[in-house]
Design an enzyme around this catalytic site. Sequence first.
Site, PDB file in Angstrom:
ATOM      1  N   TYR A 108      35.547  34.569  39.013  1.00 49.32           N
ATOM      2  CA  TYR A 108      36.723  35.448  39.161  1.00 49.32           C
ATOM      3  C   TYR A 108      37.983  34.595  39.252  1.00 49.32           C
ATOM      4  CZ  TYR A 108      40.081  38.380  41.743  1.00 49.32           C
ATOM      5  OH  TYR A 108      41.213  39.034  42.165  1.00 49.32           O
ATOM      6  N   LYS A 157      41.305  34.426  36.818  1.00 53.02           N
ATOM      7  CA  LYS A 157      42.680  34.655  37.279  1.00 53.02           C
ATOM      8  C   LYS A 157      43.569  33.441  36.969  1.00 53.02           C
ATOM      9  CE  LYS A 157      42.375  38.880  38.969  1.00 53.02           C
ATOM     10  NZ  LYS A 157      43.258  39.990  38.622  1.00 53.02           N
TER      11      LYS A 157
END
Length: 255
Positions: free
Chosen positions: A160, A164
């Site tokens: 994740y 990002k």
Amino acid sequence: MLRIVPNRLLGKVAVVIGSSAGIGFAIAERLAKEGARVIISGRKQEGVNKALKALDPALKVLGTACHLARYNQRIRVLEMAKYAFGGLDILVINAGVSPVLHDVLDTTQRAWNKMFDINVKSYFQLAKETVPYMQERGQGKIVINADINGYHPHINLGAYAVSKGAIIALTKATALQLAKDNITVNAVAPGIISTKFSEGVRNSERADDFLKQIPQNRFGTSEEVAGPVAFLVSDDANYITGETICVAGGVVSRL
Ligand SMILES: NC(=O)c1ccc[n+]([C@@H]2O[C@H](COP(=O)([O-])OP(=O)(O)OC[C@H]3O[C@@H](n4cnc5c(N)ncnc54)[C@H](OP(=O)(O)O)[C@@H]3O)[C@@H](O)[C@H]2O)c1
């Protein structure tokens, strides 16, 4: 007490992707309170309807279901802005996924693909599809929701966090390309914000450890992210592009 800047966004039309709850809802409400006409969305129409009911009826807000990863639904939301409100000036891409908590190399291929499909590829596709609408207006503002983990990956948020980080780079690269079109592209990088998305982290046994890493010693609110977004999509930020504002209570925020 958070201060709305009345009429700062008067005459502007905004689409906020992933705004039936959480940070996106607060962003949509804030933009509408500052005078924008806003289209809200989420995957489920039921959630959109509930969000519409929760907003002050005096605000100019419409909504429709839109899964960020579905082409037809992305186009539908952009067309809705054009036909219901006359065009599109502001795009906020807020929806994102974090389906697993794993160290980066323990991520399954499937989870990796899901995070990169939604958190990166769909952002790229939607930004690309939005440009012609903004070119018609001669200007535009795009704001992307990244995450402080894009700068400093938390060990359990490996893939994740990498997705990002890619979004922060996408923001920079897109800003360079669209500067000639008078379109700015910026991002916010929140820390831990009290929404459903962060429930697992905030309610975990390690919540106190997380808090200790935040100089302000508290989790943030969705409204505290909405304020910087309202600034970035306003004319107050006309000469700011390619930047990421960290909204993380003082957590270290540079590579
Ligand atoms: N909360 C945090 O601590 C935190 C910190 C840093 C960054 N962020 C980022 O902030 C963004 C929003 O998080 P949040 O905390 O506000 O989450 P949230 O409270 O769970 O709300 C997510 C919103 O997005 C919609 N949504 C979810 N998946 C979607 C998809 N694939 N396509 C379109 N809409 C979708 C949801 O509606 P439906 O369920 O109906 O789709 C809902 O309206 C994410 O990008 C996340 O990475 C959050």
